[in-house]
Motif scaffolding. Structure first.
Motif, PDB file in Angstrom:
ATOM      1  N   GLN A 191      37.057-104.050 -10.404  1.00  0.00           N
ATOM      2  CA  GLN A 191      37.543-105.548 -10.911  1.00  0.00           C
ATOM      3  C   GLN A 191      36.707-106.694 -10.970  1.00  0.00           C
ATOM      4  OE1 GLN A 191      40.767-105.012 -12.347  1.00  0.00           O
ATOM      5  NE2 GLN A 191      41.092-107.198 -13.121  1.00  0.00           N
ATOM      6  N   ALA A 192      36.313-106.223  -9.616  1.00  0.00           N
ATOM      7  CA  ALA A 192      34.924-108.213  -9.890  1.00  0.00           C
ATOM      8  C   ALA A 192      33.909-106.433 -10.148  1.00  0.00           C
ATOM      9  CB  ALA A 192      34.984-108.012  -8.298  1.00  0.00           C
ATOM     10  N   GLU A 193      33.324-107.381 -10.963  1.00  0.00           N
ATOM     11  CA  GLU A 193      31.432-106.639 -11.668  1.00  0.00           C
ATOM     12  C   GLU A 193      30.936-106.697 -10.510  1.00  0.00           C
ATOM     13  OE1 GLU A 193      30.748-107.791 -15.503  1.00  0.00           O
ATOM     14  OE2 GLU A 193      32.180-106.762 -16.173  1.00  0.00           O
ATOM     15  N   ARG A 194      30.785-107.171  -9.239  1.00  0.00           N
ATOM     16  CA  ARG A 194      29.005-107.631  -8.700  1.00  0.00           C
ATOM     17  C   ARG A 194      29.320-106.049  -7.471  1.00  0.00           C
ATOM     18  NH1 ARG A 194      33.184-111.422  -7.352  1.00  0.00           N
ATOM     19  NH2 ARG A 194      34.107-111.037  -5.102  1.00  0.00           N
ATOM     20  N   PHE A 195      30.182-106.146  -7.568  1.00  0.00           N
ATOM     21  CA  PHE A 195      30.506-104.037  -6.750  1.00  0.00           C
ATOM     22  C   PHE A 195      30.453-103.439  -7.378  1.00  0.00           C
ATOM     23  CE2 PHE A 195      33.569-107.091  -4.273  1.00  0.00           C
ATOM     24  CZ  PHE A 195      32.520-108.194  -3.054  1.00  0.00           C
ATOM     25  N   ASP A 196      30.056-103.056  -8.906  1.00  0.00           N
ATOM     26  CA  ASP A 196      29.620-102.209  -9.173  1.00  0.00           C
ATOM     27  C   ASP A 196      28.873-101.205  -8.791  1.00  0.00           C
ATOM     28  OD1 ASP A 196      32.079-102.605 -10.374  1.00  0.00           O
ATOM     29  OD2 ASP A 196      31.205-103.265 -12.237  1.00  0.00           O
ATOM     30  N   ASP A 226      22.109 -97.464  -7.175  1.00  0.00           N
ATOM     31  CA  ASP A 226      21.905 -98.402  -7.697  1.00  0.00           C
ATOM     32  C   ASP A 226      22.477 -99.518  -8.136  1.00  0.00           C
ATOM     33  OD1 ASP A 226      18.884 -97.968  -8.213  1.00  0.00           O
ATOM     34  OD2 ASP A 226      20.050 -96.923 -10.082  1.00  0.00           O
ATOM     35  N   CYS A 227      22.535-101.285  -6.961  1.00  0.00           N
ATOM     36  CA  CYS A 227      23.771-101.723  -7.494  1.00  0.00           C
ATOM     37  C   CYS A 227      23.859-102.605  -7.969  1.00  0.00           C
ATOM     38  CB  CYS A 227      23.838-102.110  -6.139  1.00  0.00           C
ATOM     39  SG  CYS A 227      24.049-101.254  -4.213  1.00  0.00           S
ATOM     40  N   SER A 228      24.668-102.618  -9.092  1.00  0.00           N
ATOM     41  CA  SER A 228      25.196-104.110 -10.510  1.00  0.00           C
ATOM     42  C   SER A 228      25.435-105.501 -10.339  1.00  0.00           C
ATOM     43  CB  SER A 228      25.927-103.498 -11.452  1.00  0.00           C
ATOM     44  OG  SER A 228      25.596-102.544 -11.628  1.00  0.00           O
ATOM     45  N   GLY A 229      25.525-105.764  -9.082  1.00  0.00           N
ATOM     46  CA  GLY A 229      25.721-106.813  -8.036  1.00  0.00           C
ATOM     47  C   GLY A 229      24.614-108.004  -7.790  1.00  0.00           C
ATOM     48  N   ALA A 230      24.558-109.150  -7.947  1.00  0.00           N
ATOM     49  CA  ALA A 230      22.681-109.552  -7.531  1.00  0.00           C
ATOM     50  C   ALA A 230      23.365-109.872  -5.776  1.00  0.00           C
ATOM     51  CB  ALA A 230      22.947-111.402  -8.300  1.00  0.00           C
ATOM     52  N   LEU A 232      24.390-107.289  -3.574  1.00  0.00           N
ATOM     53  CA  LEU A 232      24.340-105.982  -3.526  1.00  0.00           C
ATOM     54  C   LEU A 232      22.512-105.707  -3.528  1.00  0.00           C
ATOM     55  CD1 LEU A 232      27.803-104.736  -4.193  1.00  0.00           C
ATOM     56  CD2 LEU A 232      26.745-105.754  -1.774  1.00  0.00           C
ATOM     57  N   ASP A 233      22.582-105.346  -2.710  1.00  0.00           N
ATOM     58  CA  ASP A 233      20.967-104.506  -2.949  1.00  0.00           C
ATOM     59  C   ASP A 233      20.569-103.006  -2.887  1.00  0.00           C
ATOM     60  OD1 ASP A 233      19.109-107.292  -2.396  1.00  0.00           O
ATOM     61  OD2 ASP A 233      19.512-106.764   0.470  1.00  0.00           O
ATOM     62  N   ASP A 234      19.847-102.796  -3.904  1.00  0.00           N
ATOM     63  CA  ASP A 234      19.569-101.398  -4.676  1.00  0.00           C
ATOM     64  C   ASP A 234      19.218-100.746  -3.285  1.00  0.00           C
ATOM     65  OD1 ASP A 234      20.203-101.758  -6.715  1.00  0.00           O
ATOM     66  OD2 ASP A 234      17.963-101.625  -7.336  1.00  0.00           O
ATOM     67  N   PHE A 235      19.421 -99.622  -2.745  1.00  0.00           N
ATOM     68  CA  PHE A 235      18.668 -98.726  -1.707  1.00  0.00           C
ATOM     69  C   PHE A 235      18.814 -97.164  -2.066  1.00  0.00           C
ATOM     70  CE2 PHE A 235      23.467 -98.506  -1.080  1.00  0.00           C
ATOM     71  CZ  PHE A 235      23.974 -96.828  -0.603  1.00  0.00           C
ATOM     72  N   ASN A 236      17.794 -96.442  -0.998  1.00  0.00           N
ATOM     73  CA  ASN A 236      17.486 -94.952  -1.250  1.00  0.00           C
ATOM     74  C   ASN A 236      17.037 -94.727   0.653  1.00  0.00           C
ATOM     75  OD1 ASN A 236      14.458 -95.017  -1.004  1.00  0.00           O
ATOM     76  ND2 ASN A 236      14.551 -96.853  -2.634  1.00  0.00           N
ATOM     77  N   THR A 237      17.645 -93.505   1.121  1.00  0.00           N
ATOM     78  CA  THR A 237      17.582 -93.240   2.175  1.00  0.00           C
ATOM     79  C   THR A 237      17.975 -91.655   2.318  1.00  0.00           C
ATOM     80  OG1 THR A 237      18.362 -93.824   4.466  1.00  0.00           O
ATOM     81  CG2 THR A 237      19.841 -93.839   2.805  1.00  0.00           C
ATOM     82  N   TYR A 238      17.245 -91.236   3.710  1.00  0.00           N
ATOM     83  CA  TYR A 238      17.548 -89.342   3.716  1.00  0.00           C
ATOM     84  C   TYR A 238      18.563 -89.068   4.106  1.00  0.00           C
ATOM     85  CZ  TYR A 238      12.030 -89.888   4.107  1.00  0.00           C
ATOM     86  OH  TYR A 238      11.118 -89.626   3.547  1.00  0.00           O
ATOM     87  N   SER A 239      19.399 -88.546   3.820  1.00  0.00           N
ATOM     88  CA  SER A 239      20.816 -88.109   4.045  1.00  0.00           C
ATOM     89  C   SER A 239      20.975 -86.782   5.547  1.00  0.00           C
ATOM     90  CB  SER A 239      21.354 -87.711   3.614  1.00  0.00           C
ATOM     91  OG  SER A 239      20.762 -87.321   2.337  1.00  0.00           O
ATOM     92  N   TYR A 240      21.517 -86.804   6.673  1.00  0.00           N
ATOM     93  CA  TYR A 240      21.663 -85.836   7.176  1.00  0.00           C
ATOM     94  C   TYR A 240      22.773 -85.311   7.299  1.00  0.00           C
ATOM     95  CZ  TYR A 240      17.047 -87.224   8.440  1.00  0.00           C
ATOM     96  OH  TYR A 240      15.187 -87.907   8.485  1.00  0.00           O
ATOM     97  N   ASN A 241      23.952 -83.346   7.461  1.00  0.00           N
ATOM     98  CA  ASN A 241      25.309 -83.827   6.601  1.00  0.00           C
ATOM     99  C   ASN A 241      25.488 -82.557   7.737  1.00  0.00           C
ATOM    100  OD1 ASN A 241      26.524 -85.584   5.641  1.00  0.00           O
ATOM    101  ND2 ASN A 241      24.755 -84.327   3.486  1.00  0.00           N
TER     102      ASN A 241
END
Length: 244
Positions: A191-196, A226-230, A232-241
């Protein structure tokens, strides 16, 4: 089948406050019912349950939560299946998590509707699966207790819908061992686009079956969002499961 679990508890900091901490005893009951098909092909299961908790002194923290859902599998052929599920859950946040804090009159109530569908196909040692999932979340407004009177705190900004597309390819190298790769993509619309936001993940791993009831998986990969809101920062990282 019908299962009923009952118990009690003690919380030494019921309102999750740093000062003026309050404690209380509680009683809890959790009934669950499941109805499953007994067909030789296909499967269908209905489920419902509730979780009630009552406190001895602070009845503002009393809760009655519940869920109802269904899931099933359609065996089109021996090597092709369609599976689906749907579930509605009514719950409350715990004090100190999300937006629920000490001065709210009672914990924030949440409603969640989740539904998904997937299709899988096997070609001898190689198999593929693709699926989609939707989660819709709705938060009730909260009441803030102040010295000048109670105030309604709008929680609509947290309402949102999350969509996920999942794919997986699996190759059997032995009766008990297989390698797999996955690709997932998600969209989050609030509802709040800054969290999209939207993002993806790619991983590869190994699966091993110890028995028909015990299976282990381990994987590693990368993910990015990729974050739309100003704010929130975009991020990328490694993942392990890993799972068992």
């Amino acid at each position: 089948s019908l299962d009923i679990a009952m118990g009690g508890g003690y919380n030494s900091n019921l309102f999750a406050g740093k000062t003026n901490q309050s404690s209380d005893f509680s009683a809890q009951a959790r009934p669950d019912v499941r109805i499953s098909s007994q067909w030789s092909r296909h499967s269908l299961e209905f489920m419902a349950g509730s979780d009630g908790i009552a406190y001895k002194e602070f009845d503002s923290e009393n809760q009655l939560n519940g869920y109802v859902g269904a899931r099933g599998t359609l065996d089109i052929t021996r090597d092709r299946k369609v599976a689906g599920n749907i579930r509605f859950k009514s719950d409350h946040e715990t004090r100190g998590e999300g937006e629920t804090f000490q001065l709210f009159e009672s914990p924030v109530k949440t409603n969640q509707l989740e539904s998904g569908i997937s299709v899988s196909k096997r070609f001898n040692r190689l198999s593929f699966a693709i699926g989609g999932n939707v989660i819709i979340e709705d938060y009730d407004d909260a009441t803030l207790v102040t010295s000048s009177g109670n105030q309604v705190v709008d929680q609509d900004f947290r309402d949102g819908t999350a969509y996920t597309l999942s794919t997986r390819a699996n190759y059997v190298v032995s009766p008990l061992t297989s390698f797999f790769v996955t690709y997932n993509h998600n969209w989050r619309d609030y509802q709040a686009e800054r969290f999209d936001s939207s993002g993806s993940s790619v991983s590869g791993g190994l699966s091993y079956e110890f028995s028909q009831l015990l299976k282990a998986e381990a994987s590693a990969g990368i993910l990015w969002q990729d974050c739309s809101g100003a704010t929130l920062d975009d991020f990328n990282t490694y993942s392990y499961n890993a799972s068992l």
